[in-house]
Write a protein that holds these residues in place. Sequence first.
Motif, PDB file in Angstrom:
ATOM      1  N   UNK A  16      33.396  37.396  47.555  1.00  0.00           N
ATOM      2  CA  UNK A  16      33.689  39.344  46.680  1.00  0.00           C
ATOM      3  C   UNK A  16      32.352  40.242  47.751  1.00  0.00           C
ATOM      4  N   UNK A  17      31.459  39.863  48.217  1.00  0.00           N
ATOM      5  CA  UNK A  17      31.199  41.145  48.339  1.00  0.00           C
ATOM      6  C   UNK A  17      31.849  41.222  49.522  1.00  0.00           C
ATOM      7  N   UNK A  18      32.126  40.842  50.887  1.00  0.00           N
ATOM      8  CA  UNK A  18      32.805  41.362  51.631  1.00  0.00           C
ATOM      9  C   UNK A  18      34.073  42.082  51.599  1.00  0.00           C
ATOM     10  N   UNK A  19      35.006  41.378  50.415  1.00  0.00           N
ATOM     11  CA  UNK A  19      36.673  42.438  50.299  1.00  0.00           C
ATOM     12  C   UNK A  19      36.076  43.646  49.903  1.00  0.00           C
ATOM     13  N   UNK A  20      35.249  43.563  48.684  1.00  0.00           N
ATOM     14  CA  UNK A  20      35.131  44.711  47.982  1.00  0.00           C
ATOM     15  C   UNK A  20      34.125  46.003  48.888  1.00  0.00           C
ATOM     16  N   UNK A  21      33.245  45.681  49.949  1.00  0.00           N
ATOM     17  CA  UNK A  21      33.061  46.102  51.132  1.00  0.00           C
ATOM     18  C   UNK A  21      34.169  46.922  51.587  1.00  0.00           C
ATOM     19  N   UNK A  22      34.732  45.630  52.128  1.00  0.00           N
ATOM     20  CA  UNK A  22      36.214  46.181  53.012  1.00  0.00           C
ATOM     21  C   UNK A  22      36.699  47.405  52.222  1.00  0.00           C
ATOM     22  N   UNK A  23      37.531  47.241  51.132  1.00  0.00           N
ATOM     23  CA  UNK A  23      38.049  47.532  50.254  1.00  0.00           C
ATOM     24  C   UNK A  23      37.391  49.359  49.995  1.00  0.00           C
ATOM     25  N   UNK A  24      36.443  48.737  49.759  1.00  0.00           N
ATOM     26  CA  UNK A  24      36.059  50.952  49.728  1.00  0.00           C
ATOM     27  C   UNK A  24      36.016  51.948  51.350  1.00  0.00           C
ATOM     28  N   UNK A  25      35.874  50.646  52.735  1.00  0.00           N
ATOM     29  CA  UNK A  25      35.690  51.058  53.511  1.00  0.00           C
ATOM     30  C   UNK A  25      37.231  51.667  53.449  1.00  0.00           C
ATOM     31  N   UNK A  26      38.091  50.778  53.281  1.00  0.00           N
ATOM     32  CA  UNK A  26      39.741  50.652  53.970  1.00  0.00           C
ATOM     33  C   UNK A  26      40.593  52.088  53.145  1.00  0.00           C
ATOM     34  N   UNK A  27      39.915  51.939  52.035  1.00  0.00           N
ATOM     35  CA  UNK A  27      40.768  52.593  51.008  1.00  0.00           C
ATOM     36  C   UNK A  27      40.371  53.853  50.470  1.00  0.00           C
ATOM     37  N   UNK A  28      38.480  53.488  50.362  1.00  0.00           N
ATOM     38  CA  UNK A  28      38.570  54.582  49.780  1.00  0.00           C
ATOM     39  C   UNK A  28      37.888  54.892  48.160  1.00  0.00           C
ATOM     40  N   UNK A  29      38.684  53.402  47.629  1.00  0.00           N
ATOM     41  CA  UNK A  29      38.447  53.368  45.706  1.00  0.00           C
ATOM     42  C   UNK A  29      36.735  53.199  45.651  1.00  0.00           C
ATOM     43  N   UNK A  30      36.689  53.326  44.631  1.00  0.00           N
ATOM     44  CA  UNK A  30      35.656  53.754  43.698  1.00  0.00           C
ATOM     45  C   UNK A  30      35.228  51.773  43.379  1.00  0.00           C
ATOM     46  N   UNK A  31      33.680  52.033  43.299  1.00  0.00           N
ATOM     47  CA  UNK A  31      32.546  50.991  43.521  1.00  0.00           C
ATOM     48  C   UNK A  31      33.459  49.719  42.484  1.00  0.00           C
ATOM     49  N   UNK A  32      33.768  50.006  41.067  1.00  0.00           N
ATOM     50  CA  UNK A  32      34.189  49.092  40.292  1.00  0.00           C
ATOM     51  C   UNK A  32      35.694  48.714  40.386  1.00  0.00           C
ATOM     52  N   UNK A  33      36.244  49.589  40.689  1.00  0.00           N
ATOM     53  CA  UNK A  33      38.085  49.234  41.452  1.00  0.00           C
ATOM     54  C   UNK A  33      37.870  48.234  42.626  1.00  0.00           C
ATOM     55  N   UNK A  34      37.158  48.830  43.313  1.00  0.00           N
ATOM     56  CA  UNK A  34      37.092  47.276  44.553  1.00  0.00           C
ATOM     57  C   UNK A  34      36.713  46.428  44.067  1.00  0.00           C
ATOM     58  N   UNK A  35      35.463  46.023  42.911  1.00  0.00           N
ATOM     59  CA  UNK A  35      35.111  44.904  42.506  1.00  0.00           C
ATOM     60  C   UNK A  35      36.072  44.010  41.192  1.00  0.00           C
ATOM     61  N   UNK A  36      37.254  44.998  40.896  1.00  0.00           N
ATOM     62  CA  UNK A  36      37.854  44.246  40.109  1.00  0.00           C
ATOM     63  C   UNK A  36      39.094  43.817  41.096  1.00  0.00           C
ATOM     64  N   UNK A  37      39.056  44.090  42.360  1.00  0.00           N
ATOM     65  CA  UNK A  37      40.330  43.751  42.924  1.00  0.00           C
ATOM     66  C   UNK A  37      39.915  42.690  43.585  1.00  0.00           C
ATOM     67  N   UNK A  38      38.157  42.621  44.440  1.00  0.00           N
ATOM     68  CA  UNK A  38      38.099  41.380  44.848  1.00  0.00           C
ATOM     69  C   UNK A  38      37.958  40.362  44.248  1.00  0.00           C
ATOM     70  N   UNK A  39      37.359  40.415  42.840  1.00  0.00           N
ATOM     71  CA  UNK A  39      37.385  39.704  41.570  1.00  0.00           C
ATOM     72  C   UNK A  39      38.497  38.179  42.231  1.00  0.00           C
ATOM     73  N   UNK A  40      39.846  39.053  41.736  1.00  0.00           N
ATOM     74  CA  UNK A  40      41.517  38.307  41.658  1.00  0.00           C
ATOM     75  C   UNK A  40      41.578  38.535  43.216  1.00  0.00           C
ATOM     76  N   UNK A  41      41.062  38.723  44.113  1.00  0.00           N
ATOM     77  CA  UNK A  41      41.091  38.108  45.729  1.00  0.00           C
ATOM     78  C   UNK A  41      40.614  36.714  46.061  1.00  0.00           C
ATOM     79  N   UNK A  42      39.550  36.822  45.207  1.00  0.00           N
ATOM     80  CA  UNK A  42      38.829  35.565  45.573  1.00  0.00           C
ATOM     81  C   UNK A  42      38.403  34.906  44.598  1.00  0.00           C
ATOM     82  N   UNK A  43      39.340  34.873  43.693  1.00  0.00           N
ATOM     83  CA  UNK A  43      40.105  34.039  42.706  1.00  0.00           C
ATOM     84  C   UNK A  43      41.087  33.034  43.112  1.00  0.00           C
ATOM     85  N   UNK A  44      42.279  34.080  44.367  1.00  0.00           N
ATOM     86  CA  UNK A  44      43.275  34.066  44.538  1.00  0.00           C
ATOM     87  C   UNK A  44      43.374  32.828  45.681  1.00  0.00           C
TER      88      UNK A  44
END
Length: 263
Positions: A16-44
Motif C-alpha cells: 500500500x505504501x509503495x503504491x501510494x508513493x509511486x502514484x504521487x511521484x508519477x502522477x502528482x496526485x494528492x496524498x488522499x487520492x493516491x491512498x484511495x487508488x492504492x487501496x484498490x490496487x492492493x485489494x485487486x
Amino acid sequence: MWGLAAAGCVFFPGLFVLCKQTLKLWTGCRDGEAAVVSTRIVSSLQAVMASSAGCVIVWSCQDVLEDRHWLTEAYVLFATPYFAYDIYAMFLCYWHGLQVKGHEEGQVGGVVGSKRAAVAGYLCREKLMVLHHVFMVAFCFPVSLLWRRGRGDYFQGVLFLAELSTPCVCLTKVLIQYKQQHTLLHRVNGVLMLLLFFLCRVLLFPFLYVSYSRHACVPLHLVPLLAPWQCNLGAALLWPLQLYWFTLICRGAVRGQRSPAET
C-alpha cells in the motif's frame, strides 16, 4: 508456517505504501487520492492471488474431503492479515472522502475531534464490511487452520474463488472516483462484475452444499444436518451478506442505465 502470517503483516501495508508513493511521484496526485487508488490496487492484487490459489487447490483435489494441498493453509496464514489491514485502508478512503466533500464529520472539534467523529461515521457506514472482516479473522481463520484438521481443502479452495469479482468491484470504484461512469470500460466492467459476483459469491454457498451432497451421496436438504455446525454458521452469516451486496450492485447498475437517459 507462522512466518507466512508475519510476511502478510508486512506485505499488504508495505505494498500500500509503495503504491501510494509511486502514484504521487508519477502522477502528482494528492496524498488522499493516491491512498484511495492504492487501496484498490492492493485489494485487486490480493484477490488475484487468492483466486489463483483457489484454482490450483480446486484443480488438485479430486476427493473434496480428504485430498490436501499445501497452498490451502499457507495462503490462509498469509492472507489473514490483509483483512485487518483493509479495515484501516477503508477508513483512509472514508477519511479522504470527508476531506474532499467537506463533511462536517471532518471539520468539527479540531484534528482529534474530527478523527474521532470520522471513525464513528466510518464504523456506522461500513459496519457490514467491518463486521465481515472481523468475522474472517476471528472465526474463519481458526476454523480454517485448527478445526478442519487437514480436511476439506477443496472447499477452502472454492471459497478463495469468491475473490474473482473483487478486481471488477475495485475498478468500478476507481472509474467512479475519476468520473468515468459513462465510458464503455465502465459498462463492460459493470456487466463482468455482475456476472462474476453472482457466480462466485451468490452461488458459492449453494455450490458448496451441492458438492458435499454429491460426495456423501445424500439428498441436498439433509446436508445442513450432516455438515459441521461451523460450516452452517459461516454460510448462514456470510451468504446473506453476499445477497445484500449483490442487490446493491444491481441497484447501482439500474441507476447507471437510467442516468444517461435522464440527462
